[in-house]
Structures are given as C-alpha cells and as structure tokens.
Design an enzyme around this catalytic site. Sequence first.
Site, PDB file in Angstrom:
ATOM      1  N   CYS A 149       0.814  -1.227   0.000  1.00 51.83           N
ATOM      2  CA  CYS A 149       0.000   0.000   0.000  1.00 51.83           C
ATOM      3  C   CYS A 149       0.843   1.270   0.000  1.00 51.83           C
ATOM      4  CB  CYS A 149      -0.933   0.010   1.203  1.00 51.83           C
ATOM      5  SG  CYS A 149      -2.035  -1.404   1.173  1.00 51.83           S
ATOM      6  N   HIS A 205      -3.816   7.029   1.135  1.00 52.58           N
ATOM      7  CA  HIS A 205      -4.047   5.705   0.542  1.00 52.58           C
ATOM      8  C   HIS A 205      -5.469   5.294   0.882  1.00 52.58           C
ATOM      9  CE1 HIS A 205      -4.152   1.523  -0.177  1.00 52.58           C
ATOM     10  NE2 HIS A 205      -4.066   1.188   1.095  1.00 52.58           N
ATOM     11  N   ASN A 263     -10.047  -0.647  -2.377  1.00 52.35           N
ATOM     12  CA  ASN A 263      -8.634  -0.449  -2.034  1.00 52.35           C
ATOM     13  C   ASN A 263      -7.793  -1.046  -3.171  1.00 52.35           C
ATOM     14  OD1 ASN A 263      -6.036  -0.740  -1.014  1.00 52.35           O
ATOM     15  ND2 ASN A 263      -6.702  -1.339   1.031  1.00 52.35           N
TER      16      ASN A 263
END
Length: 335
Positions: A115, A262, A292
């Site tokens: 991430c 993020h 995501n």
Amino acid sequence: MYTSIIAGLGHYVPDNVMTNEDLSKIMDTSDEWITERTGIKERRWIDPKTDDSPSTMGTKAAKMAIANAGLVADDIDFIIFATLSPDYYFPGPGVMVQDQLGIKEIGALDVRNQCSGFVYSLSIADQFIKTGMYKNILVIGAENHSGGLEKSDRGRGVTVIFGDGAGAAVVQRCEDADRGILSTHLHSEGKHAEELALIGPNTGRWVPEIIEENDAEDSSYYPHMNGNFVFKHAVTRFMEVIGEALMANNKKSEDIDLLVPHQANLRISQFVQAKMKLSDNQVYNNIMRYGNTTAASIPIAMSEAFQEGKIKQGDLICLAAFGSGFTWASALIKW
Ligand code: UT7
C-alpha cells in the site's frame, strides 16, 4: 540544486464494475455491511477475457501521464513500478512497461512495498532527480487483486475491500526551488509482516507441494488480513507520518490544501480527517468507486483530483499510506 515536480498524472481502471450487490450474490455479505465498515460501493475487477494486467494497465496510465506532462515516451529516462500483484513471479512489470511503451533501453525498477509502494517509489524518484541522474521518471502503481482473491464466504473479510487499477506520475527535474517534493518519510515494522500477507506459495513451499498436500482447509495462498489489528495500526501510523511531514517542513495541518490518503478504508480516512481537524475540501477520497487498489490507490486518486481541479499549482499536497509489511510513508509536495 534540482527539485522534483509531478509534471503529469494518469490512471486506468478496468471496465468491469463489481458492486456490493454483485458480491452478495457470490458470498455471504451485503451492501449494508460493506458500506458501513468500509465506505466502498463498487470496485473494478479485471474481466479475464480482456488483456488487462498490472503491466498493461500501468502502461495505459503511463501513456496518459506522459501526454499530460507534454512529453513523449522517449523522454522518459527511468521507470519505477510498484505492485504486490505482478504479472509474473519474475521478472517484474517494470521491464514490461519499457517494452509496451516501445522506448529505449532505460532502467526499470520494481518496488514491493504494497500500500505504501507508490510513496516509496516517489521517494526513490525524488532522490534520482535531486542527484541529477535522471530528468523524467515514470512512477507507476498497479494491481490485479481480483485474480488472487478468495471469492467465497471464508474470504469475504478481505475480498470485498480490494479492487484493480493503475495510476502513474511523471516525476520531473525542476530548477524552481519553491516547487516540488519537499520531503518524503519512509517506515517499516517487519514484526507484523504476517498480519497482512499472502504467504504461499513461497520459496520454501512451491506450488507442487501445495498441490500435493491438496488441503481444502489451507488458505495460505489467499491474502490474509488481521483486519482489526491492521485498522488500529493504520490510524496511528497515518497520523504519525503526516505529522512528521508537516513538522519537517514547519507546516501545520491547516496549511494542507489536499491530503490524498491511501484508500484503505473510508473510516480510516475519516478518522484521520477528524483528528487533524481537516475540512471535507482538504481530503480526497474515491474508495467508494474503486475499493482499495493498494499501490495504485494514491496515483489514481491524485489523477482524479487533478482532473477535478482539486490540485493546482502552488497547492500544498500531502500523500500518506500504510499497509502490509507493515510499511508506511508520507510525502509533502508544493505543486
Ligand atoms: O490497505 C492496507 C491496509 N488495510 C487496512 O487498513 C484495512 C484495515 N481493516 C479494516 O478496514 C477492517 O478491519 C475491515 C473492513 C477489514 C473489517 O471491519 P471490522 O469492523 O474490523 O470487522 P471484523 O473483521 O471485526 O468483523 C465483524 C463481523 C464478523 O462477524 P462476527 O464475528 O461479529 O459474527 C465477521 O465475520 O463481520 C463479519 N464479516 C462480514 N460480514 C459481512 C467480515 N467480513 C464480512 C463481509 N460481509 N464482507
């Protein structure tokens, strides 16, 4: 003395939309649960009948970023590609982008920081620009999560969160000392590596062994996430690393024009926003539409925010990420 600016942004997502309703037909979940816990309404999942992959999606995002920078592909002198879901186990997708863009034999580097991979990659690009080694670096984040998710009740805690897509930025040498990447901040805490991980197959346990074991209970070749544990660490580390970037540049949260976090979970972004007393206009979220997308989430979000006129020259932009590793990172940019 050079600085590094983001001269162009691009993104690409697969056409195939998977809504929460669609997921509830293949596993025991609901729009209500997913929306309440994550804020996600839909995500893009690659249709296997298309040629979408991390490298091909990355190349499409890169073409847009290069055009938006007013460049042609041959102006790029280095490629950095961040992903946790490469086309192949090896080589990494950076070299495939070099080939797909049809450009000269420049260097290509792959980054494995999940991430926070895009922010790590931006930091690497910034160092190469500041030393004078390169002028135009292509930084890409792209993921094909859907191919490896467990699409069943057992996998629902992870599967509903993740989406596919790609984002890209051209990081460019600039001689205006008042603009560009002001600082980047990178961290890791490997003792939590297995809290959010895909463990097998690995170099100690190859695919033939897994096939031979034929163990229906084995879920080690699907992503595993200790959701509550990751959530608690995420909110703490997001706050810390944003604070670190502000302090390093003698700025306060009210100086931020746009925070692009993020896109892990809308509840995480909202928690950080509330704690830092940021207004809705100071935080960009698009997790509702894409889920995501790990290393792709920040460049997709930045590219959309830029298109929507939410990032303008002179703005102070903060990027922050947390994820598997654990790794976390931030960047403060004077646009
Ligand atoms: O990007 C990298 C970093 N990742 C993150 O930051 C993610 C961090 N974690 C999270 O976002 C959240 O922990 C999740 C969204 C993954 C999960 O939310 P939660 O509020 O922590 O839920 P939970 O895992 O504690 O599960 C609550 C309940 C459980 O049922 P019981 O035990 O209370 O009966 C789960 O079995 O919800 C159940 N559940 C589901 N129900 C419907 C888990 N997944 C689902 C689902 N649909 N998809």
